[in-house]
Write a protein that holds these residues in place. Sequence first.
Motif, PDB file in Angstrom:
ATOM      1  N   ASN A  14      42.999  43.412  45.632  1.00  8.18           N
ATOM      2  CA  ASN A  14      41.805  43.040  46.397  1.00  8.18           C
ATOM      3  C   ASN A  14      41.624  41.517  46.409  1.00  8.18           C
ATOM      4  O   ASN A  14      41.262  40.935  47.446  1.00  8.18           O
ATOM      5  N   CYS A  15      41.897  40.880  45.297  1.00 10.17           N
ATOM      6  CA  CYS A  15      41.800  39.412  45.236  1.00 10.17           C
ATOM      7  C   CYS A  15      42.824  38.760  46.172  1.00 10.17           C
ATOM      8  O   CYS A  15      42.516  37.782  46.860  1.00 10.17           O
ATOM      9  N   MET A  16      44.025  39.300  46.193  1.00 12.45           N
ATOM     10  CA  MET A  16      45.071  38.742  47.044  1.00 12.45           C
ATOM     11  C   MET A  16      44.725  38.926  48.523  1.00 12.45           C
ATOM     12  O   MET A  16      45.032  38.071  49.349  1.00 12.45           O
ATOM     13  N   GLU A  17      44.092  40.048  48.849  1.00 10.35           N
ATOM     14  CA  GLU A  17      43.658  40.267  50.234  1.00 10.35           C
ATOM     15  C   GLU A  17      42.618  39.248  50.664  1.00 10.35           C
ATOM     16  O   GLU A  17      42.458  38.983  51.857  1.00 10.35           O
ATOM     17  N   HIS A  18      41.922  38.685  49.703  1.00  8.97           N
ATOM     18  CA  HIS A  18      40.896  37.678  49.989  1.00  8.97           C
ATOM     19  C   HIS A  18      41.413  36.280  49.638  1.00  8.97           C
ATOM     20  O   HIS A  18      40.609  35.351  49.450  1.00  8.97           O
ATOM     21  N   THR A  19      42.723  36.152  49.565  1.00  7.97           N
ATOM     22  CA  THR A  19      43.416  34.883  49.254  1.00  7.97           C
ATOM     23  C   THR A  19      42.758  34.160  48.075  1.00  7.97           C
ATOM     24  O   THR A  19      42.413  32.978  48.169  1.00  7.97           O
ATOM     25  N   ASP A  20      42.604  34.906  46.985  1.00  2.74           N
ATOM     26  CA  ASP A  20      42.049  34.339  45.751  1.00  2.74           C
ATOM     27  C   ASP A  20      43.034  34.570  44.614  1.00  2.74           C
ATOM     28  O   ASP A  20      42.791  35.394  43.713  1.00  2.74           O
ATOM     29  N   PRO A  21      44.176  33.891  44.625  1.00  3.00           N
ATOM     30  CA  PRO A  21      45.199  34.121  43.598  1.00  3.00           C
ATOM     31  C   PRO A  21      44.764  33.687  42.203  1.00  3.00           C
ATOM     32  O   PRO A  21      45.260  34.233  41.210  1.00  3.00           O
ATOM     33  N   GLU A  22      43.842  32.727  42.097  1.00  5.30           N
ATOM     34  CA  GLU A  22      43.391  32.292  40.766  1.00  5.30           C
ATOM     35  C   GLU A  22      42.635  33.415  40.059  1.00  5.30           C
ATOM     36  O   GLU A  22      42.847  33.664  38.863  1.00  5.30           O
ATOM     37  N   GLN A  23      41.742  34.093  40.785  1.00  5.68           N
ATOM     38  CA  GLN A  23      41.015  35.217  40.193  1.00  5.68           C
ATOM     39  C   GLN A  23      41.982  36.355  39.880  1.00  5.68           C
ATOM     40  O   GLN A  23      41.863  37.015  38.838  1.00  5.68           O
ATOM     41  N   ALA A  24      42.942  36.572  40.770  1.00  5.43           N
ATOM     42  CA  ALA A  24      43.947  37.609  40.530  1.00  5.43           C
ATOM     43  C   ALA A  24      44.725  37.318  39.258  1.00  5.43           C
ATOM     44  O   ALA A  24      45.021  38.217  38.461  1.00  5.43           O
ATOM     45  N   GLN A  25      45.065  36.054  39.041  1.00  8.69           N
ATOM     46  CA  GLN A  25      45.817  35.660  37.850  1.00  8.69           C
ATOM     47  C   GLN A  25      45.015  35.917  36.572  1.00  8.69           C
ATOM     48  O   GLN A  25      45.570  36.364  35.551  1.00  8.69           O
ATOM     49  N   LYS A  26      43.717  35.660  36.616  1.00  9.71           N
ATOM     50  CA  LYS A  26      42.866  35.900  35.434  1.00  9.71           C
ATOM     51  C   LYS A  26      42.872  37.384  35.060  1.00  9.71           C
ATOM     52  O   LYS A  26      42.928  37.738  33.877  1.00  9.71           O
ATOM     53  N   ILE A  27      42.810  38.245  36.065  1.00 16.24           N
ATOM     54  CA  ILE A  27      42.827  39.689  35.808  1.00 16.24           C
ATOM     55  C   ILE A  27      44.187  40.091  35.228  1.00 16.24           C
ATOM     56  O   ILE A  27      44.269  40.897  34.284  1.00 16.24           O
ATOM     57  N   LEU A  28      45.247  39.514  35.781  1.00 15.57           N
ATOM     58  CA  LEU A  28      46.601  39.834  35.316  1.00 15.57           C
ATOM     59  C   LEU A  28      46.811  39.436  33.857  1.00 15.57           C
ATOM     60  O   LEU A  28      47.496  40.147  33.106  1.00 15.57           O
ATOM     61  N   GLU A  29      46.224  38.321  33.451  1.00 12.27           N
ATOM     62  CA  GLU A  29      46.380  37.863  32.064  1.00 12.27           C
ATOM     63  C   GLU A  29      45.870  38.909  31.079  1.00 12.27           C
ATOM     64  O   GLU A  29      46.475  39.141  30.023  1.00 12.27           O
ATOM     65  N   ASN A  30      44.782  39.573  31.418  1.00 11.50           N
ATOM     66  CA  ASN A  30      44.248  40.630  30.557  1.00 11.50           C
ATOM     67  C   ASN A  30      45.136  41.862  30.570  1.00 11.50           C
ATOM     68  O   ASN A  30      45.331  42.513  29.538  1.00 11.50           O
ATOM     69  N   LEU A  31      45.702  42.183  31.752  1.00  9.71           N
ATOM     70  CA  LEU A  31      46.557  43.364  31.877  1.00  9.71           C
ATOM     71  C   LEU A  31      47.850  43.200  31.088  1.00  9.71           C
ATOM     72  O   LEU A  31      48.400  44.179  30.560  1.00  9.71           O
ATOM     73  N   PHE A  32      48.338  41.975  30.986  1.00 10.07           N
ATOM     74  CA  PHE A  32      49.587  41.724  30.261  1.00 10.07           C
ATOM     75  C   PHE A  32      49.468  42.033  28.767  1.00 10.07           C
ATOM     76  O   PHE A  32      50.472  42.277  28.092  1.00 10.07           O
ATOM     77  N   GLU A  33      48.236  42.028  28.246  1.00  9.51           N
ATOM     78  CA  GLU A  33      48.043  42.315  26.824  1.00  9.51           C
ATOM     79  C   GLU A  33      48.482  43.727  26.486  1.00  9.51           C
ATOM     80  O   GLU A  33      48.949  43.994  25.370  1.00  9.51           O
ATOM     81  N   ASP A  34      48.357  44.654  27.465  1.00  6.37           N
ATOM     82  CA  ASP A  34      48.734  46.055  27.227  1.00  6.37           C
ATOM     83  C   ASP A  34      50.156  46.365  27.703  1.00  6.37           C
ATOM     84  O   ASP A  34      50.854  47.183  27.098  1.00  6.37           O
TER      85      ASP A  34
END
Length: 310
Positions: A14-34
């Motif tokens: 959803n972030c990428m669809e709204h051209t917001d890669p910085e917010q997308a990256q923040k979410i990904l950082e949390n997902l990488f923990e698991d």
Amino acid sequence: MKIQTETGLKKVINCMEHTDPEQAQKILENLFEDEFDCTELVFTADCCNFWIPHIRQLEATENAFERGESLLADWKRFRVFLSRKANPYLPAVEAIDRGVFSLALENYRQLFDERDNAQKAEIYRKAGLCCKKLGKFEDAQECLTVANNAQPGLPSVLAELADCFALCGHERNAKVLFREAFFIDPAKIDAGFLDSELIRVLIEKTAEKGYTGTTLLQWIPVYGVLYGVFNVRRELKLQEISKLKQEIYAIETEMKDPSCDSANLTPRLINLYFWLIDHYLASDDNSKPVSDTLLKIKILDSAIYEQYTK
């Protein structure tokens, strides 16, 4: 993939669809923990890293036209980036495409009141291209028609119109316009934005011959004729016939110079010869001029001659 990761990826998309890669990256950082080694996460993170600097630069650009141009140029770089990836995560790619072309379209639409015809044609062409990429084919055709009315006969506009027709299943109209666009000036066509199978297959088959860049564009109409793609013909007007013969004479003269750009002039001349032969075949007394033109093709490229006459 864990349910938590799937849910998180949906937010990233959803972030990428709204051209917001910085917010997308923040979410990904949390997902990488698991799931640090999840290929979908790794690929999407790479996409975010690609787009973050481009979007930051975009935010510092005040001119709407320049923002649109920057997005389209960056998207082409992104396609090169993707070509080096073994297993792209398609939902992320599709979300990025939707975001980029939606934002670019938004910027071009701000300029729809442009009165200069040349600039208006370019703005509406780019808007039409964005609509086409978003699957809005009727809107795309409307924009491209405005562009063509503002400045008739631009090969870049005709090629995009042809692509829209092909994507909508109107193959005959597409063939007419593609042939016309590549006749006027192949070098003015941005093949990287063309999507229909009709033209993509032709481009790929031509590229397999080893051609790239402008030379590839010049050879596309030649192989378009040989492969039966550019097989919907029209009769030339008297003025067009005169112009055609003048260009042929000019190129023939230029090719006598050993230092000429024969790599691009040869396919261009062959394409013009094909049009001239079509003109002769439509007239009554055509045997000698057709034979003379075929001989010129044979001298230029015997392999093309053999394919054309078999």
